[in-house]
Every structure is written in structure tokens, then in C-alpha cells.
Scaffold this motif. Structure first.
Motif, PDB file in Angstrom:
ATOM      1  N   THR A  44       0.834  -1.214   0.000  1.00  0.00           N
ATOM      2  CA  THR A  44       0.000   0.000   0.000  1.00  0.00           C
ATOM      3  C   THR A  44       0.862   1.256   0.000  1.00  0.00           C
ATOM      4  N   SER A  45       1.931   1.225   0.781  1.00  0.00           N
ATOM      5  CA  SER A  45       2.813   2.396   0.886  1.00  0.00           C
ATOM      6  C   SER A  45       3.531   2.681  -0.429  1.00  0.00           C
ATOM      7  N   PHE A  46       4.003   1.635  -1.093  1.00  0.00           N
ATOM      8  CA  PHE A  46       4.669   1.827  -2.385  1.00  0.00           C
ATOM      9  C   PHE A  46       3.665   2.290  -3.447  1.00  0.00           C
ATOM     10  N   THR A  47       2.443   1.757  -3.386  1.00  0.00           N
ATOM     11  CA  THR A  47       1.405   2.198  -4.320  1.00  0.00           C
ATOM     12  C   THR A  47       1.137   3.687  -4.145  1.00  0.00           C
ATOM     13  N   HIS A  48       1.051   4.123  -2.878  1.00  0.00           N
ATOM     14  CA  HIS A  48       0.829   5.539  -2.588  1.00  0.00           C
ATOM     15  C   HIS A  48       1.991   6.385  -3.123  1.00  0.00           C
ATOM     16  N   PHE A  49       3.198   5.907  -2.894  1.00  0.00           N
ATOM     17  CA  PHE A  49       4.389   6.643  -3.326  1.00  0.00           C
ATOM     18  C   PHE A  49       4.403   6.806  -4.854  1.00  0.00           C
ATOM     19  N   PHE A  50       4.165   5.709  -5.578  1.00  0.00           N
ATOM     20  CA  PHE A  50       4.177   5.759  -7.044  1.00  0.00           C
ATOM     21  C   PHE A  50       3.028   6.625  -7.567  1.00  0.00           C
ATOM     22  N   GLN A  51       1.898   6.588  -6.888  1.00  0.00           N
ATOM     23  CA  GLN A  51       0.765   7.446  -7.264  1.00  0.00           C
ATOM     24  C   GLN A  51       1.122   8.916  -7.038  1.00  0.00           C
ATOM     25  N   ARG A  52       1.769   9.159  -5.912  1.00  0.00           N
ATOM     26  CA  ARG A  52       2.112  10.536  -5.531  1.00  0.00           C
ATOM     27  C   ARG A  52       3.095  11.177  -6.510  1.00  0.00           C
ATOM     28  N   ILE A  53       4.024  10.395  -7.043  1.00  0.00           N
ATOM     29  CA  ILE A  53       5.017  10.962  -7.961  1.00  0.00           C
ATOM     30  C   ILE A  53       4.591  10.818  -9.426  1.00  0.00           C
ATOM     31  N   GLY A  54       3.394  10.256  -9.643  1.00  0.00           N
ATOM     32  CA  GLY A  54       2.824  10.214 -10.992  1.00  0.00           C
ATOM     33  C   GLY A  54       3.213   9.047 -11.856  1.00  0.00           C
ATOM     34  N   LEU A  55       3.781   7.992 -11.274  1.00  0.00           N
ATOM     35  CA  LEU A  55       4.184   6.833 -12.077  1.00  0.00           C
ATOM     36  C   LEU A  55       3.017   5.903 -12.383  1.00  0.00           C
ATOM     37  N   ILE A  56       2.004   5.903 -11.532  1.00  0.00           N
ATOM     38  CA  ILE A  56       0.837   5.055 -11.757  1.00  0.00           C
ATOM     39  C   ILE A  56      -0.430   5.875 -11.537  1.00  0.00           C
ATOM     40  N   ASN A  57      -1.556   5.292 -11.944  1.00  0.00           N
ATOM     41  CA  ASN A  57      -2.861   5.914 -11.705  1.00  0.00           C
ATOM     42  C   ASN A  57      -3.793   4.839 -11.153  1.00  0.00           C
ATOM     43  N   SER A  58      -3.698   4.599  -9.858  1.00  0.00           N
ATOM     44  CA  SER A  58      -4.448   3.519  -9.217  1.00  0.00           C
ATOM     45  C   SER A  58      -5.895   3.938  -8.973  1.00  0.00           C
ATOM     46  N   PRO A  59      -6.848   3.040  -9.240  1.00  0.00           N
ATOM     47  CA  PRO A  59      -8.264   3.348  -8.968  1.00  0.00           C
ATOM     48  C   PRO A  59      -8.540   3.558  -7.478  1.00  0.00           C
ATOM     49  N   LEU A  60      -7.611   3.122  -6.631  1.00  0.00           N
ATOM     50  CA  LEU A  60      -7.758   3.288  -5.191  1.00  0.00           C
ATOM     51  C   LEU A  60      -7.840   4.764  -4.802  1.00  0.00           C
ATOM     52  N   TYR A  61      -7.309   5.628  -5.681  1.00  0.00           N
ATOM     53  CA  TYR A  61      -7.267   7.061  -5.377  1.00  0.00           C
ATOM     54  C   TYR A  61      -8.214   7.881  -6.251  1.00  0.00           C
ATOM     55  N   LYS A  62      -9.167   7.208  -6.851  1.00  0.00           N
ATOM     56  CA  LYS A  62     -10.187   7.899  -7.636  1.00  0.00           C
ATOM     57  C   LYS A  62     -11.285   8.341  -6.679  1.00  0.00           C
ATOM     58  N   MET A  63     -11.186   9.554  -6.181  1.00  0.00           N
ATOM     59  CA  MET A  63     -12.074  10.026  -5.127  1.00  0.00           C
ATOM     60  C   MET A  63     -13.509  10.192  -5.616  1.00  0.00           C
ATOM     61  N   ARG A  64     -14.454   9.944  -4.697  1.00  0.00           N
ATOM     62  CA  ARG A  64     -15.867  10.073  -5.033  1.00  0.00           C
ATOM     63  C   ARG A  64     -16.315  11.524  -5.102  1.00  0.00           C
ATOM     64  N   LYS A  65     -15.576  12.385  -4.411  1.00  0.00           N
ATOM     65  CA  LYS A  65     -15.854  13.817  -4.450  1.00  0.00           C
ATOM     66  C   LYS A  65     -14.638  14.541  -4.968  1.00  0.00           C
ATOM     67  N   LYS A  66     -14.861  15.682  -5.570  1.00  0.00           N
ATOM     68  CA  LYS A  66     -13.736  16.493  -6.049  1.00  0.00           C
ATOM     69  C   LYS A  66     -12.919  16.957  -4.862  1.00  0.00           C
ATOM     70  N   ILE A  67     -11.603  16.801  -4.957  1.00  0.00           N
ATOM     71  CA  ILE A  67     -10.713  17.201  -3.875  1.00  0.00           C
ATOM     72  C   ILE A  67     -10.478  18.694  -3.950  1.00  0.00           C
ATOM     73  N   GLU A  68     -10.845  19.384  -2.887  1.00  0.00           N
ATOM     74  CA  GLU A  68     -10.599  20.816  -2.814  1.00  0.00           C
ATOM     75  C   GLU A  68      -9.299  21.055  -2.064  1.00  0.00           C
ATOM     76  N   SER A  69      -8.658  22.174  -2.320  1.00  0.00           N
ATOM     77  CA  SER A  69      -7.419  22.491  -1.630  1.00  0.00           C
ATOM     78  C   SER A  69      -7.706  22.676  -0.143  1.00  0.00           C
ATOM     79  N   LYS A  70      -6.922  22.026   0.690  1.00  0.00           N
ATOM     80  CA  LYS A  70      -7.152  22.027   2.144  1.00  0.00           C
ATOM     81  C   LYS A  70      -6.028  22.697   2.857  1.00  0.00           C
TER      82      LYS A  70
END
Length: 283
Positions: A257-283
Motif C-alpha cells: 500500500t505504501s509503495f502504491t501511494h508513493f508511485f501514485q504521488r510521484i505520478g508513475l501510476i494511476n491507481s483506482p484506489l485514489y479515484k475520489m468520489r468527491k472532487k478534492i478541494e485544496s485544504k
């Protein structure tokens, strides 16, 4: 005049009765008008459920949901005896993650604003619900965890040394890969706002124990922050725990899970796990 006195007497009597009723009627204040629902993902929790349930602070908690994951004991009967508001039974064991999915679905369907996940095995004290609830209700943080690692609660409470070492190693690795700084990622004491659970696609997470870590990964990726509260813990015979084989499987899942998050964060993958149900607003 006599009739007038009689009317005054009747009004006075009714006023007294109303005063007594208001004085002794149970008063249940809401925190900032937030509905708080405690969810209990249960499996063979018959022996510890009563202790856990009776420590829940119902002065602020509105409803309790218990989901029984195919227990072999009388967990369901015990929950009904205690008066748990909502008791749901899985005919077949769906796993720890599958249980939580049902818990959160039900909590959201009954209008929960704050959802608190508490293990019914009495390993975590319900007495911290006040502290956790106020952190969220006052909009300080949208997520709050009870941490066994802050302070010296873990080993003092009986956590096996090998689990403590594994916890420290995994947490360090996760902080590096995910880019955060939690004291631990493996606590079973968690509270979320409705917005958080309506944003992250928790239904896509594993049905197994790694569900918790995938949810944390989704929360951070969505831009939410997590607060931690020092939490004492208890390890005893009736408290739920996984064996060494399952622990190893869990550890590998955590690292995955941690490596998946890391690769998603740096743009190497596009995992469906991070396809949010709501639009992410800047927090």
C-alpha cells in the motif's frame, strides 16, 4: 372568585408537573449540532461487548451500529440484549475490512456527522470518545486516531515485543513513502467526519486487515489531515489479535500500500484506489 382560584391552581399544578418532567428527562446535548455514531466491527465479541458498550459516553453519542462478521458465539444476541441501536449480521465472514465497509455504509445512511470506529474487544477504552469527538466537532481535524505508541501505552498494556518492533518498522517506512509523520498507522481506534468517508472510495479497499492502511493512504492523498490522541491499550486473552502468519501477510500488504501511494504521488501510476468520489478541494 372560587372558579378563578381553581383555574389558577390548575395552571400552577401543570407548571409544576412540566418542571419535574424537564428536570428529570434525559438531556442529550449534541456537540456543535453533530450526530455522533459509534460503529463496532465485531467478531466473537460476546465476552467483551458489555464492558465496551457500557463505557460508551451516551451523553454525546447518538447511536451505535454493531456489525457481526459471522461470529461463532452469541455476539448478536448479546448486542440485542444490551440494546444496541443497529445490529447487522453477516451470514458469512467478510473479513475485517468487509465488516468496516458495512459499518460505514450504515452510519452514513442514518445521518452520522462523526463516525467513530471502536473495537468491541475492549482493547481500546471508549472513555476517549469525548476527546476524539471534540477534535472533529470543533473542526480542528477531520480525522482523529487513538495512538498506542504516543507515550508508553503499547508495551505497558501488554503489546508483544515482536509486534511493537514490527509496528515501529512499518510506521517508519510508511511515513517515508507516504510523506507524513504519524506515530502509528495500525491503531483500531479511529474517527472520521462524514465528508471524509463520502470523499474516499473505501469500498475499493481490501476486505482484509490491510483495509485500515489503504484508508489512511486515501485520506492523505485526498488532502485531509489526521490528529492523534494518546491511547492506553490492553492485551488479554479475549482481545482479538492475528497470528504470526496473518501478521506477515498484513505487513507485506502494508508495504504494498505504501509503495502504491508513493508511485501514485510521484505520478508513475494511476491507481483506482485514489479515484475520489468527491472532487478534492485544496485544504
Amino acid at each position: 372568585m372560587k372558579g378563578t382560584h381553581y383555574k389558577v391552581y390548575k395552571v400552577y399544578k401543570v407548571y409544576n408537573l412540566l418542571t419535574v418532567f424537564i428536570t428529570f428527562a434525559p438531556y442529550h446535548p449534541m456537540i456543535n449540532n453533530k450526530k455522533i455514531v459509534v460503529v463496532l466491527p465485531a467478531y466473537n465479541a460476546e465476552r467483551t461487548l458489555e464492558k465496551t458498550y457500557k463505557e460508551i459516553p451516551f451523553d454525546i453519542v447518538d447511536e451505535v451500529v454493531l456489525v457481526d462478521d459471522g461470529s461463532k458465539d452469541r455476539t448478536v444476541e448479546e448486542a440485542k440484549r444490551l440494546g444496541v441501536n443497529h445490529v447487522i449480521q453477516h451470514e458469512k465472514n467478510r473479513g475485517y475490512g468487509g465488516n468496516q465497509k458495512t459499518c460505514y455504509d450504515k452510519a452514513l445512511s442514518i445521518g452520522a456527522d462523526i463516525i467513530i470506529m471502536l473495537h468491541p474487544d475492549y482493547q481500546y477504552t471508549p472513555k476517549l470518545i469525548h476527546a476524539i469527538s471534540y477534535i472533529i466537532a470543533d473542526e480542528v481535524y477531520p480525522v482523529a486516531f487513538g495512538s498506542r505508541i504516543l507515550g508508553k501505552g503499547a508495551l505497558k498494556g501488554g503489546m508483544p515485543l515482536y509486534k511493537f518492533i514490527a509496528n515501529r518498522f512499518l510506521t517508519f517506512s510508511q511515513n517515508v513513502l507516504i510523506g507524513q509523520k504519524l506515530s502509528e498507522y495500525h491503531t483500531g481506534y479511529r474517527a472520521y467526519t462524514r465528508e471524509v468517508l463520502e470523499t474516499i472510495p473505501y469500498e475499493l479497499c481490501s476486505d482484509d486487515f490491510v483495509f485500515d492502511n489503504q484508508v489512511i493512504s486515501q485520506i492523505f492523498y485526498a488532502g485531509f489531515e489526521i490528529a492523534e490522541v494518546t491511547c492506553p491499550t490492553k492485551y488479554f486473552k479475549e482481545a482479538s489479535s492475528i497470528n504470526l502468519k496473518r501478521s506477515i501477510k498484513y505487513g507485506l500488504g502494508v508495504m504494498g500500500t505504501s509503495f502504491t501511494h508513493f508511485f501514485q504521488r510521484i505520478g508513475l501510476i494511476n491507481s483506482p484506489l485514489y479515484k475520489m468520489r468527491k472532487k478534492i478541494e485544496s485544504k
